[in-house]
Structures are given as structure tokens and as C-alpha cells.
Design an enzyme around this catalytic site. Sequence first.
Site, short mmCIF file in Angstrom:
data_model
loop_
_atom_site.label_atom_id
_atom_site.label_comp_id
_atom_site.label_asym_id
_atom_site.label_seq_id
_atom_site.Cartn_x
_atom_site.Cartn_y
_atom_site.Cartn_z
N MET A 23 2.56 -10.23 -33.09
CA MET A 23 2.36 -9.02 -32.29
C MET A 23 0.91 -8.87 -31.84
O MET A 23 0.63 -8.53 -30.69
CB MET A 23 2.79 -7.79 -33.10
N LYS A 53 0.60 -0.78 -6.18
CA LYS A 53 1.59 -0.20 -7.10
C LYS A 53 1.45 -0.81 -8.50
O LYS A 53 0.80 -1.86 -8.64
CB LYS A 53 2.99 -0.47 -6.54
N ARG A 76 18.15 -4.18 -0.64
CA ARG A 76 17.54 -3.60 -1.83
C ARG A 76 17.21 -2.15 -1.55
O ARG A 76 17.83 -1.25 -2.09
CB ARG A 76 16.29 -4.41 -2.19
N TYR A 127 4.75 -17.00 -38.60
CA TYR A 127 6.11 -16.53 -38.89
C TYR A 127 7.12 -17.67 -38.79
O TYR A 127 7.02 -18.51 -37.88
CB TYR A 127 6.52 -15.44 -37.92
C1 LIG Z 1 5.13 -5.12 -3.68
C2 LIG Z 1 5.33 -5.05 -2.23
C3 LIG Z 1 4.45 -5.71 -1.36
C4 LIG Z 1 3.38 -6.67 -1.84
O1 LIG Z 1 4.00 -7.90 -2.13
P1 LIG Z 1 3.15 -9.20 -2.61
O2 LIG Z 1 4.18 -10.25 -2.73
O3 LIG Z 1 2.54 -8.84 -3.93
O4 LIG Z 1 2.13 -9.47 -1.57
C5 LIG Z 1 4.60 -5.48 0.00
N1 LIG Z 1 5.59 -4.68 0.47
C6 LIG Z 1 6.48 -4.06 -0.34
C7 LIG Z 1 7.54 -3.21 0.25
C8 LIG Z 1 6.39 -4.23 -1.71
O5 LIG Z 1 7.28 -3.64 -2.51
#
Ligand SMILES: *Cc1c(COP(=O)(O)O)cnc(C)c1O
Length: 369
Positions: free
Chosen positions: A311, A35, A135, A258
Site C-alpha cells: 500500500m 478536467k 457517448r 507479501y
Molecule cells: C478529455 C477531452 C479532450 C482532451 O482529450 P485528450 O485526448 O487528452 O487530448 C477533448 N475533448 C473532450 C470532449 C474531452 O472529453
Amino acid sequence: MGAAWLNINLNALKANYQYLDSCSAPTCTTGAAVKADAYGLGMVPVSHALYESGCRHFFVAQVDEAVTLRQSFAEKPCHIFVLEGPQAHDLADYQAYKLTPVINTAAQIEHLVGFNKANFSSLPSALHIDTAMNRLGLAPVDIQRLGEHLSPGGPLPLCLVMSHLACADNPLHSLNTEQLSMFSTLAAQIEHTPKSLANSAGILLAERYHFDLTRPGISLYGAMTDPATRDKQLTSVLSWQAEILQIRDIDKGQSVGYGAEFTAETAMKLATIGAGYADGYARALYQPEQNRIALVGIGGHAAPLVGRVSMDLIVVDVSKIPDSVLQKSEHADLIWSGYPLEQMALDRQTIAYEVMTGLGGRTKRYYDG
Ligand SMILES: *Cc1c(COP(=O)(O)O)cnc(C)c1O
């Protein structure tokens, strides 16, 4: 080549995948969380490298990411799970692109059952049970009510039952065993369906957390939350470099950047480097009053930041670096062995995940391996 760029070592990524796979029982399959553009490293090249290592289960957060990934894989068979789960209006995409929705809510169950009935389809989905993280995912009481839909041949075929650990990076936290026992009890009610609980830290906790499929993310990319918990077998995948744009000498009493926040106490030699907060090089990396000053590498020598991060630019002190090294060096290392990702995260008072996903869009990514 742009002023700043990332080098992504796909061989290191593959070695990390193989290592994590070897950590779990032979009956357990290792998937991958890709992701957020594979944590900033590039979802498509990263996923294809993992595919070459044998990975066939990919987890993304959003349906658009999943469609992009499916299109890149074309006919290569693999499972693409969408963690946020389906909305009524995007179920046709799930079917067209062979994506696996992760069910988190009772409403998503209704959408799926309705869709499968209306289309005479049997789109398989994953069921996410929330075990004390509060969550995302179905509450334990909702599982009982599911029974009618879950019978074999019913309108809601499941290919995975999963939950997510809240504290796996803290092996002594009592929530780990609580979640494990809660998940074991609830998941046992859904028979003949593979189970998944562990993210990266969960894999390293103990084999009883592994079940049938693991979902590592950050560890594939060679990082853990801090240098102390980092497994020594994981190799870093990412280095970050930027051009040295200018070198200048300043006198005692002159200021830099800055707010004129830095004033030289003696004559100095400075290098100006082409990366700044717009690239994800955080302003928090220069906090002299907290003793937090990032180190840039030039030809293997450490050069501390002087003055505020701008920046597009940072300035570093190169007074102690031999001229012969400076003359040969065209770039500086922003994430390197002398200042690893985890240290950068600590200095920013955040975690490697946030540093990686914040690496700016204009930063080019180069892949080797
Ligand atoms: C992001 C995520 C993972 C991976 O987690 P890591 O800590 O990066 O290994 C696994 N399961 C779910 C549901 C996630 O949201």
C-alpha cells in the site's frame, strides 16, 4: 516533504501548449482540457500557466471543477466549458460564475431555454453533437429539431459547436474521416458559430480536423497513448519521486514482501521506497510471470522491483548500483527517463491518462517554472 511527490514542470507545459498552437492554422485557437484536476497535475496551477501562454478556453467535466477554476481566475477573462452540461438546478451557478454549459441532450436545451426566458438572460452555450462515438452529445436527428431556438437573438445563443473523435490516436482508422465529414455537414447547418473537433490526437492527425478551436489534454501534459505515437516535440511535464526509507542486504533463499512472492537466488542488496498502490503505484507493475517489472531510478541507475507492491511501499533490487551512488541518493525516481509514463502505462495495460488521474491525493505536487 511526504514520502512521495510529483514535480510538475510548468515551463515544459507552456512549451507544449506553444508547440500544439504552432501545429494548427493561425485562425485556429488552442484551448485546453483541464478536467480531472488537469489529469492529476493540479487544475489551478496548470490552468494559470496555460493562461500565461495565451490559453483562454478551458474544458472541465463537472460544474464544481468549473466553479473552482473561475474563482481562481477572479477577474481574468476566459471561457470555461463544462462538458457534462447543465442540470436544471445548477444553471444559476453557470450564470453567477460565467460558465459555459455544453449541451448534450434535448432536456438540457429545454432547461437552458426555460432559464434564459425566465431570467431575461442569454447565457451562451456550446452544442455537442455526437458523431458516431455514441457517448455524449445530441444525435444528428436532434439538430434538425433545434432550428427554432437557434435563430440569431433566439433563446439559445451558441458560442461553439463541437464533437469528439473516437479513434484519433489511430490515424488509419476509417471512423476519423467518417466523423469529420459528419461533423462538417452537421456543423455547417449552424452558421456563424465557431467549431471544435480535435483533442490532442486530432491535432496531430491533419489540419482539416482543427476547425476554429482545439481541445488538447494529454499532449499538453507531455504524454500520448503510447511511446510510439508520442510526438517528439512534446516534452514530459511530470516526474514522480519518493524517499528511500531503508537499505538492507539479504541472503540467498530469503523472500521479500507479501506472499513471499520473490525469493532471492543469490545474496542481494535491496532498497525500500516510500510509495505504493495507495499513491497510484499499481500492483500490476510487478508481474514477473508476464515479464513486466517496473524500473525505479536511483542516481540515474535502473533498479527493478522485487516482490509485490504494498500500500505504501515498494522494494527494489539495488545490488548493481555502486555504493557511492546509493550513499548519496535520498530519493528514487518512479517516473523518469529510464521508465517514462507511457512505459508505466503499457506495463499496467492501461493508458497514460489512467496512470496520471490515479496519482494519489496524498502525493504532494511541486511546481517549477
Ligand atoms: C478529455 C477531452 C479532450 C482532451 O482529450 P485528450 O485526448 O487528452 O487530448 C477533448 N475533448 C473532450 C470532449 C474531452 O472529453
